[in-house]
Motif scaffolding. Sequence first.
Motif, PDB file in Angstrom:
ATOM      1  N   GLU A   1       0.869  -1.186   0.000  1.00 58.48           N
ATOM      2  CA  GLU A   1       0.000   0.000   0.000  1.00 58.48           C
ATOM      3  C   GLU A   1       0.898   1.226   0.000  1.00 58.48           C
ATOM      4  O   GLU A   1       2.109   1.130   0.251  1.00 58.48           O
ATOM      5  CB  GLU A   1      -0.948  -0.018   1.212  1.00 58.48           C
TER       6      GLU A   1
ATOM      7  N   TYR B   1      -6.364   3.414  10.848  1.00 64.52           N
ATOM      8  CA  TYR B   1      -7.416   4.425  10.748  1.00 64.52           C
ATOM      9  C   TYR B   1      -7.967   4.860  12.110  1.00 64.52           C
ATOM     10  O   TYR B   1      -8.031   4.069  13.054  1.00 64.52           O
ATOM     11  CB  TYR B   1      -8.565   3.915   9.881  1.00 64.52           C
TER      12      TYR B   1
ATOM     13  N   GLU C   1      -2.837 -12.006  -3.224  1.00 61.55           N
ATOM     14  CA  GLU C   1      -4.259 -12.305  -3.057  1.00 61.55           C
ATOM     15  C   GLU C   1      -4.646 -13.387  -4.045  1.00 61.55           C
ATOM     16  O   GLU C   1      -3.898 -13.701  -4.963  1.00 61.55           O
ATOM     17  CB  GLU C   1      -5.089 -11.057  -3.397  1.00 61.55           C
TER      18      GLU C   1
ATOM     19  N   ARG D   1     -12.715  -1.011   7.381  1.00 66.06           N
ATOM     20  CA  ARG D   1     -11.444  -0.978   6.650  1.00 66.06           C
ATOM     21  C   ARG D   1     -10.436  -1.989   7.194  1.00 66.06           C
ATOM     22  O   ARG D   1     -10.430  -2.325   8.366  1.00 66.06           O
ATOM     23  CB  ARG D   1     -10.810   0.418   6.608  1.00 66.06           C
TER      24      ARG D   1
HETATM   25  P1  HAM Z   1      -7.022  -0.127   0.366  1.00 65.96           P
HETATM   26  O1  HAM Z   1      -8.485  -0.069   0.657  1.00 65.96           O
HETATM   27  O2  HAM Z   1      -6.285  -1.322   0.786  1.00 65.96           O
HETATM   28  O3  HAM Z   1      -6.408   1.191   1.003  1.00 65.96           O
HETATM   29  O4  HAM Z   1      -6.822   0.064  -1.196  1.00 65.96           O
HETATM   30  C1  HAM Z   1      -7.383   1.156  -1.870  1.00 65.96           C
HETATM   31  C2  HAM Z   1      -7.915   0.730  -3.237  1.00 65.96           C
HETATM   32  O5  HAM Z   1      -6.898   0.077  -3.991  1.00 65.96           O
HETATM   33  C3  HAM Z   1      -9.038  -0.295  -3.200  1.00 65.96           C
HETATM   34  O6  HAM Z   1     -10.279   0.323  -2.986  1.00 65.96           O
HETATM   35  C4  HAM Z   1      -8.958  -0.900  -4.583  1.00 65.96           C
HETATM   36  O7  HAM Z   1      -9.600  -0.068  -5.543  1.00 65.96           O
HETATM   37  C5  HAM Z   1      -7.471  -0.886  -4.851  1.00 65.96           C
HETATM   38  N1  HAM Z   1      -6.890  -2.210  -4.574  1.00 65.96           N
HETATM   39  C6  HAM Z   1      -6.431  -2.660  -3.389  1.00 65.96           C
HETATM   40  N2  HAM Z   1      -5.961  -3.921  -3.500  1.00 65.96           N
HETATM   41  C7  HAM Z   1      -6.129  -4.263  -4.797  1.00 65.96           C
HETATM   42  C8  HAM Z   1      -5.847  -5.446  -5.563  1.00 65.96           C
HETATM   43  N3  HAM Z   1      -5.286  -6.515  -5.013  1.00 65.96           N
HETATM   44  N4  HAM Z   1      -6.169  -5.444  -6.880  1.00 65.96           N
HETATM   45  C9  HAM Z   1      -6.718  -4.360  -7.453  1.00 65.96           C
HETATM   46  N5  HAM Z   1      -6.998  -3.219  -6.796  1.00 65.96           N
HETATM   47  C10 HAM Z   1      -6.721  -3.177  -5.488  1.00 65.96           C
HETATM   48  C11 HAM Z   1      -5.078   1.515   0.975  1.00 65.96           C
HETATM   49  O8  HAM Z   1      -4.270   0.953   0.300  1.00 65.96           O
HETATM   50  C12 HAM Z   1      -4.756   2.744   1.780  1.00 65.96           C
HETATM   51  N6  HAM Z   1      -3.315   3.025   1.674  1.00 65.96           N
HETATM   52  C13 HAM Z   1      -5.573   3.931   1.319  1.00 65.96           C
HETATM   53  C14 HAM Z   1      -5.298   5.169   2.112  1.00 65.96           C
HETATM   54  C15 HAM Z   1      -4.514   6.212   1.742  1.00 65.96           C
HETATM   55  N7  HAM Z   1      -5.757   5.435   3.297  1.00 65.96           N
HETATM   56  C16 HAM Z   1      -5.293   6.608   3.713  1.00 65.96           C
HETATM   57  N8  HAM Z   1      -4.532   7.072   2.775  1.00 65.96           N
END
Ligand code: HAM
Length: 429
Positions: free
Chosen positions: A90, A271, A123, A266
């Motif tokens: 992330e 968070y 995943e 989440r």
């Molecule tokens: P997250 O919900 O794990 O948050 O990922 C954010 C978005 O990344 C998801 O809603 C999805 O659209 C995309 N995503 C995550 N994993 C995958 C995957 N394996 N394949 C395709 N798309 C994916 C975060 O990563 C946090 N860092 C967000 C954040 C920023 N919170 C605060 N600041």
Amino acid sequence: MRYQALRGTNDILPYQASRSEHTFDSCFWQFLEQAFLRVSSRFGYEEIRTPILELTDLFVRSSGDTSEIVSKQMYSFLDKGDREVSMKPEGTAPVMRAYLEHSLGAAGSPTRLCYFTHIFRYERPQKGRYRQAHQVGVELIGSPTPAADVEVIEVACRFYEEIGLRDLTASVNCIGREADRARYGEAVLAQVQSYLKDQSEEFRAQATKNPLRLLDTKVPELRAALDGLAPVLDFVSDESRAHFDQVQAGLTEAGIAFQVDPSIVRGLDYYTDTVFEVHSTSLGAQSTLCGGGRYDNLIDSMGGKSTPSVGFGAGIERALIVLEAQGLLPEAPRPDFVLVNATPGATPVTQRLARELRAAGFSAITDVDGRSLKSQLKAADRLRARYAIIVGDDEIGQGTATVRDLASSQQIAVAQDHLVGQARSGFAF
Ligand code: HAM
């Protein structure tokens, strides 16, 4: 041996009229990236790029060792210097590491950063869920106010507006502070007590360590056991609730359609208070386009001084899937000109004209293989060029070029000296 991309990773290829499920087109990718940079820079966010590799401990400490991402999905290994490193799952923790390392907050608060990043999560791949995926995201670092939460949610919504996505739902929730969640965790454990009795010791230990993780479960029996559990919002302090009320008022004022969804907790541990997600009905099982929230304790947990912050990450592949499902992908870019040699002696002329056209900002493709007239014209069609510029003996003799509109097959002769001027003003067929 013919190699294939690893499962859950995708090639991003030049535009293909019909593509396979496991590839994406680079031109649409660029469209999304540019739209994101446009929107985030309108709000004052500046781009940051962080390395793919970080110390594993950074993610363990920030996302939490019981989170699914850290406990099951990280690509971690010992590097040649015996350091435990991981490919970033992330974007937030690396941005915070860079923020602290380079004292980015020294210039005054708040700091607005945006990014485009790979993420790696082991995943089970399916449409919309990959092992190498990509996110755009923003982090607003150093502001505790509800207005900061509203701004970040607004950036996400304006990004989707900018790329033309419709039928989205922004869902918000408040999960309170650590003490609230500890109390909520006890309520969760009490609720699933009889289910836990029959589980392994290891499972029970994990559940006790972080009861909120149970809420993400897809196991039907555990889901059933959780039925009737009060939402986390019932457990948050008056202060958190007042903050959440102001976030909702701010969203309404900003004209952002949203709903309160008490089920959002989440999957990352950092968070606090506001969390949000944007969903699309066109995405099926992987319906989350974007997720984010406030993380007021992350920077202190990494050794910095308390710096309340908020941000989001939005999946690029998922946005493209929805754009395609809704028939909203923009037209793929086409080259302006293909220069065609009707005689081998025309090469110096077509090369010169191509250079003049490029210098004027047009795209112009020349034949570098000495192919026949027919195969050059075929190539122009395949490239979906707008015009072919044909130069043969007659044109060389008269100092002209034949401009052919490849859609209508109409053509005209244009003086070579006037080609760029007419390309600018439009050819009079
Ligand atoms: P997250 O919900 O794990 O948050 O990922 C954010 C978005 O990344 C998801 O809603 C999805 O659209 C995309 N995503 C995550 N994993 C995958 C995957 N394996 N394949 C395709 N798309 C994916 C975060 O990563 C946090 N860092 C967000 C954040 C920023 N919170 C605060 N600041």
